[in-house]
Design an enzyme around this catalytic site. Structure first.
Site, PDB file in Angstrom:
ATOM      1  N   CYS A  53     -40.374 -13.657  32.852  1.00 23.23           N
ATOM      2  CA  CYS A  53     -39.081 -13.467  33.515  1.00 23.23           C
ATOM      3  C   CYS A  53     -39.319 -13.504  35.018  1.00 23.23           C
ATOM      4  O   CYS A  53     -40.242 -12.877  35.518  1.00 23.23           O
ATOM      5  CB  CYS A  53     -38.474 -12.125  33.104  1.00 23.23           C
ATOM      6  SG  CYS A  53     -36.904 -11.729  33.922  1.00 23.23           S
ATOM      7  N   ASP A  72     -57.070 -12.357  38.031  1.00 28.09           N
ATOM      8  CA  ASP A  72     -56.256 -11.713  37.005  1.00 28.09           C
ATOM      9  C   ASP A  72     -57.008 -11.635  35.674  1.00 28.09           C
ATOM     10  O   ASP A  72     -56.434 -11.854  34.612  1.00 28.09           O
ATOM     11  CB  ASP A  72     -54.942 -12.495  36.826  1.00 28.09           C
ATOM     12  CG  ASP A  72     -53.930 -11.745  35.972  1.00 28.09           C
ATOM     13  OD1 ASP A  72     -54.027 -10.508  35.881  1.00 28.09           O
ATOM     14  OD2 ASP A  72     -53.064 -12.400  35.368  1.00 28.09           O
ATOM     15  N   CYS A 111     -33.157  -2.990  51.105  1.00 32.08           N
ATOM     16  CA  CYS A 111     -32.840  -3.923  50.015  1.00 32.08           C
ATOM     17  C   CYS A 111     -33.343  -3.383  48.677  1.00 32.08           C
ATOM     18  O   CYS A 111     -34.475  -2.901  48.576  1.00 32.08           O
ATOM     19  CB  CYS A 111     -33.461  -5.286  50.297  1.00 32.08           C
ATOM     20  SG  CYS A 111     -33.174  -6.500  48.995  1.00 32.08           S
ATOM     21  N   CYS A 115     -36.563 -10.810  39.184  1.00 35.82           N
ATOM     22  CA  CYS A 115     -36.786  -9.988  40.378  1.00 35.82           C
ATOM     23  C   CYS A 115     -37.303 -10.811  41.551  1.00 35.82           C
ATOM     24  O   CYS A 115     -37.138 -10.426  42.710  1.00 35.82           O
ATOM     25  CB  CYS A 115     -37.729  -8.817  40.076  1.00 35.82           C
ATOM     26  SG  CYS A 115     -39.408  -9.290  39.621  1.00 35.82           S
TER      27      CYS A 115
END
Length: 368
Positions: A257, A150, A207, A260
Site C-alpha cells: 500500500c 532491508d 501536517c 501514506c
C-alpha cells in the site's frame, strides 16, 4: 590516485559519494554506531507487539540498534539511497501521485505497490553496494565490511536520518526535501572511522495527511506504526487469514500500500530512477484481478521471477486477490459475473487459506 592515508577523511567521504553516484545511488552519508537513544523506542514498540508476526524484528534483541554487536569491528556506517519511481511515471508535480490514487477508483484492477513493479531491489542495491565496497577497499586495503539492504537487523531509517539522508516522517518512513520518500535504503558497515554527516531538521510541521489517509488507521500516533494494521504487512508479511475487520478497506490493493506516501506533499518532488531495473514489468501494472487470479503457481513463478513479489508465494497472492475481488463485487463492478465465475473455480482447492477468502469474497455484494 591518492591512498586513504594520503587523503583527509572528509576528502575520502567526498570520493565515496562520487563513486556511489556513478553506481546509481542518489545520495550517500556517514553515520556513527551509537544508536543508544533509539533503543528505548525500539524496545517499547516490540513490547507492544506492533511487529505482529515479524518475529525476526525481535529475534536479535537490541543488535538492531547496536551495529558494532551485529558486525564486530564496525565503527562507521555508510548509508545510501536509490530513487525507484519508474521512468514511465508522469513527470509533472503531483501528476504521478494523482495517477496512482486514481487506481483506487477502478476496483476490478489490482494495485501492486510502486516499489514492487520492477526488479527486486534487494538484488539491485546489494550488488551495487558491494561494488562500492570494493572501490573503497581498493584505496584503503583490507576492509572489514558487510552490506545490508532491508535484509538483517538494521535500523535503516534511523541510520539514514542520522547521516543526513532526510528526516523521519510521521508515517515512520524517511523523507527528503528533494526526493520525498520514494527511494530504497542500503548500508555498508565498515571498520574504518569516517566523519559522520550532519543530520537535517524535520519539515513535516503540523501536517498529518499520512495519518488521516491510512485506510486501516495503522499510524496510531505521529511516528508510531502498528504494523499489524498496515495493509503492506497484511498483504506481504502476514501468512495467515487477513482479519475480517480490514478486508473491506484493503480495496483492490493486492501487494502493499502506498497511500501514506501518495498523499505526502513532499512526494511531489519524488525522483525517477536512473536505472532500468525499476521499470514496470508488463502484466503487473493496470492488470485486471480476474487475469491475475487465473495464474497457476507456474505462472506466478514465471511472472514474478526476479521480483520482490515472489517471496509471498502463490497462496498468499491468491488470498490477496480474492479479497480484492470480493471488494470489487461489493463495489458493483460491471463484470460481476466474470468475477464470481473466477472465484467459484477456486472455491474448492488444496489451500484452506485461499478457500476461506474465496468464500468470503463470494458473499460480497453491493447490498451488504
Amino acid at each position: 590516485m591518492p591512498t586513504f592515508n594520503q587523503w583527509n577523511s572528509h576528502q575520502f567521504v567526498s570520493q565515496i559519494q562520487t563513486w556511489a553516484r556513478e553506481l546509481g545511488f542518489s545520495q550517500t552519508g556517514i553515520a556513527g554506531v551509537d544508536l543508544s537513544l533509539a533503543e528505548t523506542g525500539l524496545s517499547a514498540w516490540l513490547a507492544e507487539g506492533f511487529h505482529g508476526d515479524m518475529h525476526y524484528m525481535a529475534a536479535h534483541g537490541l543488535k538492531r540498534a547496536r551495529p558494532a554487536e551485529l558486525v564486530p569491528g564496525t565503527v562507521s556506517v555508510i548509508t545510501a539511497r536509490m530513487d525507484y519511481l519508474p521512468a514511465s511515471i508522469p513527470s509533472g508535480p503531483g501528476e504521478w501521485q494523482a495517477m496512482e490514487l486514481s487506481r483506487l477508483e477502478r476496483p476490478a484492477e489490482g494495485i501492486v505497490s510502486v516499489y514492487a513493479r520492477g526488479r527486486d531491489y534487494h538484488k539491485v542495491l546489494r550488488a551495487r553496494l558491494q561494488k562500492l565496497s570494493e572501490r573503497i577497499a581498493a584505496q584503503v586495503g583490507p576492509l572489514g565490511h558487510r552490506v545490508f539492504t532491508d535484509s538483517a537487523p538494521v535500523l535503516e531509517a534511523e541510520l539514514a536520518a542520522r547521516s543526513g539522508q532526510g528526516w523521519r516522517g510521521k508515517h515512520t518512513l524517511l523523507l527528503n526535501r528533494e526526493a520525498g520518500s520514494m527511494f530504497f535504503l542500503g548500508e555498508i558497515y565498515i571498520d574504518i572511522a569516517l566523519p559522520p554527516s550532519l543530520p537535517v531538521t524535520s519539515h513535516c510541521g503540523s501536517c498529518r495527511a499520512c495519518i488521516d489517509v491510512c485506510p486501516t488507521q495503522a499510524i496510531i500516533a505521529p511516528h508510531k506504526l502498528d504494523a499489524r494494521r498496515c495493509i503492506s504487512y497484511l498483504t506481504i508479511e502476514s501468512a495467515g487469514p487477513i482479519p475480517l475487520e480490514f478486508r473491506h478497506v484493503i480495496g483492490n490493493r493486492i501487494y502493499g500500500c502506498d497511500d501514506c506516501q501518495l498523499i505526502c506533499p513532499w512526494n511531489k518532488f519524488a525522483q525517477r530512477s536512473a536505472l532500468p531495473d525499476f521499470d514496470e514489468r508488463k502484466g503487473l501494472t493496470g492488470q485486471q484481478l480476474v487475469t491475475l487470479f487465473a495464474w497457476s503457481e507456474a505462472d506466478f513463478l514465471r511472472f514474478t521471477e526476479g521480483s520482490p513479489i515472489r517471496r509471498i508465494g502463490h497462496e498468499r497472492w491468491l488470498r490477496n486477490i480474492a479479497v480484492a475481488m470480493g471488494n470489487a463485487l461489493r463495489a458493483g463492478v460491471a463484470d460481476a459475473a466474470g468475477l464470481r465465475a473466477a472465484l467459484q473455480e477456486r472455491a474448492v482447492g488444496p489451500s484452506a487459506l485461499v478457500g476461506e477468502h474465496v468464500a468470503w469474497a463470494l458473499q460480497q455484494n453491493p447490498d451488504n
